[in-house]
Design a protein around this motif. Structure first.
Motif, PDB file in Angstrom:
ATOM      1  N   ARG A 167       0.821  -1.193   0.000  1.00  0.00           N
ATOM      2  CA  ARG A 167       0.000   0.000   0.000  1.00  0.00           C
ATOM      3  C   ARG A 167       0.862   1.252   0.000  1.00  0.00           C
ATOM      4  N   GLY A 168       0.481   2.227  -0.855  1.00  0.00           N
ATOM      5  CA  GLY A 168       1.163   3.506  -0.867  1.00  0.00           C
ATOM      6  C   GLY A 168       0.754   4.342   0.332  1.00  0.00           C
ATOM      7  N   ARG A 169       1.524   5.387   0.596  1.00  0.00           N
ATOM      8  CA  ARG A 169       1.250   6.278   1.732  1.00  0.00           C
ATOM      9  C   ARG A 169       0.355   7.415   1.259  1.00  0.00           C
ATOM     10  N   VAL A 170      -0.733   7.665   1.987  1.00  0.00           N
ATOM     11  CA  VAL A 170      -1.686   8.717   1.632  1.00  0.00           C
ATOM     12  C   VAL A 170      -1.501   9.908   2.560  1.00  0.00           C
ATOM     13  N   ILE A 171      -1.298  11.084   1.976  1.00  0.00           N
ATOM     14  CA  ILE A 171      -1.073  12.319   2.724  1.00  0.00           C
ATOM     15  C   ILE A 171      -2.193  13.291   2.359  1.00  0.00           C
ATOM     16  N   THR A 172      -3.065  13.583   3.303  1.00  0.00           N
ATOM     17  CA  THR A 172      -4.173  14.508   3.073  1.00  0.00           C
ATOM     18  C   THR A 172      -3.765  15.908   3.517  1.00  0.00           C
ATOM     19  N   LYS A 284       3.333   5.078  -4.886  1.00  0.00           N
ATOM     20  CA  LYS A 284       4.079   4.991  -3.632  1.00  0.00           C
ATOM     21  C   LYS A 284       3.593   6.042  -2.650  1.00  0.00           C
ATOM     22  N   TYR A 285       3.254   7.222  -3.187  1.00  0.00           N
ATOM     23  CA  TYR A 285       2.727   8.310  -2.369  1.00  0.00           C
ATOM     24  C   TYR A 285       1.503   8.887  -3.066  1.00  0.00           C
ATOM     25  N   VAL A 286       0.445   9.124  -2.293  1.00  0.00           N
ATOM     26  CA  VAL A 286      -0.777   9.746  -2.797  1.00  0.00           C
ATOM     27  C   VAL A 286      -1.023  10.998  -1.971  1.00  0.00           C
ATOM     28  N   ILE A 287      -0.936  12.163  -2.601  1.00  0.00           N
ATOM     29  CA  ILE A 287      -1.203  13.428  -1.915  1.00  0.00           C
ATOM     30  C   ILE A 287      -2.600  13.880  -2.321  1.00  0.00           C
ATOM     31  N   VAL A 288      -3.413  14.260  -1.351  1.00  0.00           N
ATOM     32  CA  VAL A 288      -4.800  14.618  -1.610  1.00  0.00           C
ATOM     33  C   VAL A 288      -5.046  16.057  -1.189  1.00  0.00           C
ATOM     34  N   ASP A 289      -5.465  16.889  -2.144  1.00  0.00           N
ATOM     35  CA  ASP A 289      -5.890  18.255  -1.833  1.00  0.00           C
ATOM     36  C   ASP A 289      -7.383  18.224  -1.516  1.00  0.00           C
ATOM     37  N   CYS A 305      -6.415   8.170   5.714  1.00  0.00           N
ATOM     38  CA  CYS A 305      -5.061   8.517   5.289  1.00  0.00           C
ATOM     39  C   CYS A 305      -4.032   8.184   6.369  1.00  0.00           C
ATOM     40  N   ASP A 306      -2.758   8.293   5.990  1.00  0.00           N
ATOM     41  CA  ASP A 306      -1.666   8.048   6.927  1.00  0.00           C
ATOM     42  C   ASP A 306      -1.216   9.322   7.642  1.00  0.00           C
ATOM     43  N   ASP A 307      -1.308  10.462   6.934  1.00  0.00           N
ATOM     44  CA  ASP A 307      -0.886  11.746   7.503  1.00  0.00           C
ATOM     45  C   ASP A 307      -1.875  12.826   7.107  1.00  0.00           C
ATOM     46  N   THR A 400      12.438  20.546   2.530  1.00  0.00           N
ATOM     47  CA  THR A 400      12.575  20.021   3.892  1.00  0.00           C
ATOM     48  C   THR A 400      11.342  19.220   4.291  1.00  0.00           C
ATOM     49  N   LEU A 401      10.162  19.698   3.885  1.00  0.00           N
ATOM     50  CA  LEU A 401       8.929  18.948   4.143  1.00  0.00           C
ATOM     51  C   LEU A 401       8.959  17.605   3.418  1.00  0.00           C
ATOM     52  N   ALA A 402       9.465  17.602   2.191  1.00  0.00           N
ATOM     53  CA  ALA A 402       9.565  16.353   1.426  1.00  0.00           C
ATOM     54  C   ALA A 402      10.558  15.387   2.065  1.00  0.00           C
ATOM     55  N   ASP A 403      11.557  15.920   2.775  1.00  0.00           N
ATOM     56  CA  ASP A 403      12.541  15.061   3.459  1.00  0.00           C
ATOM     57  C   ASP A 403      11.868  14.118   4.454  1.00  0.00           C
ATOM     58  N   ARG A 404      10.707  14.527   4.970  1.00  0.00           N
ATOM     59  CA  ARG A 404       9.979  13.693   5.928  1.00  0.00           C
ATOM     60  C   ARG A 404       9.626  12.333   5.309  1.00  0.00           C
ATOM     61  N   TYR A 405       9.428  12.318   4.004  1.00  0.00           N
ATOM     62  CA  TYR A 405       8.969  11.106   3.319  1.00  0.00           C
ATOM     63  C   TYR A 405      10.056  10.453   2.468  1.00  0.00           C
ATOM     64  N   ILE A 406      10.827  11.253   1.750  1.00  0.00           N
ATOM     65  CA  ILE A 406      11.940  10.733   0.951  1.00  0.00           C
ATOM     66  C   ILE A 406      13.154  11.608   1.221  1.00  0.00           C
ATOM     67  N   PRO A 407      14.169  11.103   1.913  1.00  0.00           N
ATOM     68  CA  PRO A 407      15.358  11.910   2.207  1.00  0.00           C
ATOM     69  C   PRO A 407      15.990  12.470   0.934  1.00  0.00           C
TER      70      PRO A 407
END
Length: 414
Positions: A167-172, A284-289, A305-307, A400-407
């Motif tokens: 499962r991919g990670r969902v970020i709302t 791998k990542y799903v960002i939801v607006d 969602c995960d976050d 820097t915010l993206a570093d939280r998920y992919i360094p």
């Protein structure tokens, strides 16, 4: 006279129809006839609610009588004020929670946080204040009808045990105030992540009436989320992947909002849940607006969602709305570890200190985005600031915010 839900002639006659499918939505998604009932011990109040809902409505004096007649048919039940006491609400859970085909709307004399919380936990879908306006009551029933009508469909986006591990990670991305920069955060985070990996990163615009993602990324989509809803019964990862439009500079895959606001009414919370669950198997990542208010679709996204990136601006009305939003999420048992506060324009000199905001909201600002003139400039160019001005302070904050998920050290060069 009391009628019964399981009679052959008891189908609701259409005075409270569920929304018809648009030309872009397959007729296979049409909701079957849904029974409507009213439960209220006071005869006058019961009659008034039944009259507001139109003809063909079944009325019951006691909830037990209603429950005894349930036969598995999709049903909307309007619970009157006499059902709003704690004792009644506690007894509702045993009937409503095991029956997803039954959607309850509670009408209460006085609304409170405790009442709302107990009602939602008991399985009630919506809570309205009495006396309730006819249009408001019917609209609430229409919304609930969409969710109960979607139950039992074979394609619900559920994952098998083997698929669960992939499962991919969902970020709302959510905000309780318009203009806080929610869509800017969603698009720039999604683009930053897409640049850092060869795996699929997807951005879904669930601001279904006024979504701006396609405009902000300069996309001319051939397909939108409406097409996914039109094929909801046969939706699979391959089909959904064909609906995604690619953002060429970054490789980000996007599922845009409907092109017309009217289509938003035909997309239910269950539709959104199925689409996001299917996307988990694609990306791998799903960002939801999201839109800047709570509705059943937003609550579903927050739950699944995960976050949750909760975006706040540096002004008193914004902070006030965010505090209410936090209270609502906590009331619905959203884990604190899931909520991440993003302070936008955090360096703006508005006589409001970041520490003061954190103290007011009782949550630490994990991400602080500076105010930067390149943001409106990039928006007017329809280019994410992480691509348009990668050396700017705001672009570095998004990285820097993206570093939280992919360094950053694994960043892919395109």
């Amino acid at each position: 006279m009391t009628s019964y839900l399981v009679d052959d002639h008891s189908s609701f006659d259409g005075s409270l129809p569920v929304p018809e499918a648009s030309p872009q939505v397959s007729q296979s998604t049409a909701v079957p006839p849904i029974h409507v009932a009213v439960v209220e011990s006071d005869a006058a109040a019961r009659a008034r609610l039944a009259m507001q809902l139109g003809s063909g409505v079944f009325d019951y004096e006691h909830f037990g009588d209603f429950a005894a007649r349930l036969g598995g048919t999709p049903t909307i039940v309007v619970l009157g004020p006499s059902c709003a006491d704690p004792q009644h609400l506690s007894s509702l859970a045993a009937v409503l929670q095991p029956r997803p085909e039954v959607g309850a709307v509670l009408v209460a004399e006085e609304l409170s946080t405790e009442l709302f919380q107990q009602a939602i936990r008991s399985g009630v879908k919506d809570v309205l204040a009495a006396p309730v306006d006819t249009a408001q009551l019917q609209e609430a029933c229409r919304r609930v009808a969409e969710s109960v009508g979607a139950m039992g469909r074979p394609s619900d986006g559920a994952l098998t045990d083997d698929e669960e591990g992939d499962r991919g990670r969902v970020i709302t991305v959510f905000s309780t105030k318009g203009g806080a920069g929610k869509s800017v955060v969603a698009t720039n985070l999604a683009v930053a992540l897409a640049q850092r990996t060869d795996e699929v990163v997807a951005l879904v615009d669930c601001d279904l009436q006024f979504g701006d993602v396609a405009v902000m990324l300069k996309l001319a989509p051939q397909h939108t989320i409406v097409d996914a809803v039109g094929a909801i019964d046969r939706l699979d990862p391959g089909f959904l992947q064909n609906l995604l439009v690619t953002h060429p500079p970054s490789g980000l895959r996007v599922l845009p909002a409907p092109l017309e606001p009217a289509y938003a009414d035909q997309i239910s919370a269950e539709h959104v849940r199925t689409i996001i669950a299917t996307l988990r198997r694609v990306a791998k990542y799903v960002i939801v607006d999201t839109p800047s208010y709570f509705d059943d679709k937003v609550l579903t996204l927050i739950e699944d969602c995960d976050d949750v990136l909760l975006v706040a601006g540096m002004d008193i009305p914004n902070i006030k709305n965010v505090k209410i939003g936090l209270q609502t999420m906590r009331m619905l048992d959203t884990p604190n570890s899931k909520i991440h506060l993003v302070l936008n324009r955090a360096n703006t000199k508005v006589r409001l200190d970041v520490s003061e905001v954190e103290r007011t909201l009782q949550i630490k600002a994990e991400t602080q985005l500076p105010s930067d003139i390149v943001v409106p400039q990039s928006i007017n160019k329809s280019a994410p600031v992480v691509l348009d001005a990668p050396k700017s302070s705001i672009a570095k904050a998004f990285e820097t915010l993206a570093d939280r998920y992919i360094p950053a050290k694994t960043k892919k060069k395109r």
